[in-house]
Design an enzyme around this catalytic site. Structure first.
Site, PDB file in Angstrom:
ATOM      1  N   ASN A  83       0.816  -1.217   0.000  1.00 15.33           N
ATOM      2  CA  ASN A  83       0.000   0.000   0.000  1.00 15.33           C
ATOM      3  C   ASN A  83       0.851   1.270   0.000  1.00 15.33           C
ATOM      4  O   ASN A  83       1.890   1.343   0.657  1.00 15.33           O
ATOM      5  CB  ASN A  83      -0.920   0.022   1.228  1.00 15.33           C
ATOM      6  CG  ASN A  83      -2.002  -1.033   1.152  1.00 15.33           C
ATOM      7  OD1 ASN A  83      -2.401  -1.443   0.079  1.00 15.33           O
ATOM      8  ND2 ASN A  83      -2.473  -1.484   2.301  1.00 15.33           N
ATOM      9  N   HIS A  84       0.388   2.263  -0.728  1.00 12.84           N
ATOM     10  CA  HIS A  84       0.994   3.599  -0.748  1.00 12.84           C
ATOM     11  C   HIS A  84      -0.062   4.632  -0.346  1.00 12.84           C
ATOM     12  O   HIS A  84      -1.251   4.323  -0.261  1.00 12.84           O
ATOM     13  CB  HIS A  84       1.519   3.927  -2.155  1.00 12.84           C
ATOM     14  CG  HIS A  84       2.743   3.158  -2.531  1.00 12.84           C
ATOM     15  ND1 HIS A  84       3.991   3.737  -2.594  1.00 12.84           N
ATOM     16  CD2 HIS A  84       2.919   1.859  -2.858  1.00 12.84           C
ATOM     17  CE1 HIS A  84       4.877   2.831  -2.953  1.00 12.84           C
ATOM     18  NE2 HIS A  84       4.247   1.672  -3.123  1.00 12.84           N
ATOM     19  N   LEU A  85       0.377   5.833  -0.099  1.00 11.24           N
ATOM     20  CA  LEU A  85      -0.555   6.914   0.225  1.00 11.24           C
ATOM     21  C   LEU A  85      -1.476   7.184  -0.952  1.00 11.24           C
ATOM     22  O   LEU A  85      -1.039   7.212  -2.103  1.00 11.24           O
ATOM     23  CB  LEU A  85       0.218   8.183   0.592  1.00 11.24           C
ATOM     24  CG  LEU A  85       1.142   8.075   1.818  1.00 11.24           C
ATOM     25  CD1 LEU A  85       1.999   9.329   1.940  1.00 11.24           C
ATOM     26  CD2 LEU A  85       0.334   7.856   3.083  1.00 11.24           C
TER      27      LEU A  85
END
Length: 214
Positions: A83-85
């Protein structure tokens, strides 16, 4: 006398080492697999653990797979470490590179969608992908190349990208009765007695269970 299948057997098919009872092969503290769940790979059963992507100890998420599941070659589990922002200006993970960027994530956290949970008696087809935080209900069938992005209800048949429920395997009241029966939790001797009915018509199976005093 019953010849019961031993769940601690690594390769239950004589002379064939591309199908394993998975719990005897996986060696990761964040992965749990139930008895008799098998994995079949075109090359090597060691590929299963390689196909659990982005599972890091610092994310603390878990992959839990129930009993009597069928997992085809190439199935991938994408975990929360991927997951990334999303809501920030940039999704780039500046902080992991340290230096003058080391404090870029102070007071912030990357998205975590929770554990990934696969129920009992679930069939995951060839090269299906399961995304972070998804729960797949008991008895579900996930078609080949499907990408599962959200929770799947028990005894559903799923296909596509993103994966969509095509239909339920059984009527709603039948599903409810099967979930209450939870045959996968029976003693092995009883499962063995019912093996012929478990591979047959659901009506016959339920009728036999209803009339069984045990």
């Amino acid at each position: 006398m019953m010849a019961l299948v031993d769940p601690s057997t690594v390769f239950p098919l004589a002379g064939y080492e591309r199908l394993c009872f998975l719990k005897n092969v996986v060696r990761h503290p964040q992965v749990t697999v139930g008895d008799y769940t098998y994995y079949d790979d075109f090359e090597s059963v060691e590929n299963f653990q390689k196909n659990i992507r982005y599972l890091f100890d610092f994310t603390c998420d878990r992959l839990t797979i129930g009993k009597f599941c069928m997992i085809a070659s190439g199935v991938e589990f994408i975990m929360n470490g991927a997951n990334h922002l999303v809501d920030a200006v940039s999704s780039y993970p500046f902080a992991i590179f340290g230096g003058d960027w080391a404090t870029a994530m102070d007071g912030k956290a990357y998205p975590v969608k929770g554990d990934t949970v696969i129920g009992n008696d679930v069939w995951l087809g060839y090269r299906a992908s399961i995304l972070p935080g998804v729960t797949i209900g008991h008895g579900a069938i996930i078609g080949s190349y499907s990408v599962v992005t959200r929770d799947i209800s028990p005894y559903s048949i799923v296909g596509g990208n993103p994966g969509r429920i095509i239909r339920s395997r059984f009527k709603e009241e039948t599903v409810a009765e099967l979930l209450e029966i939870a045959w996968w939790d029976w003693p092995l001797e009883k499962i063995t007695r019912y093996a012929g009915l478990l591979t047959g018509n659901v009506t016959d199976f339920l009728a036999a269970v209803r009339s069984d005093p045990t």
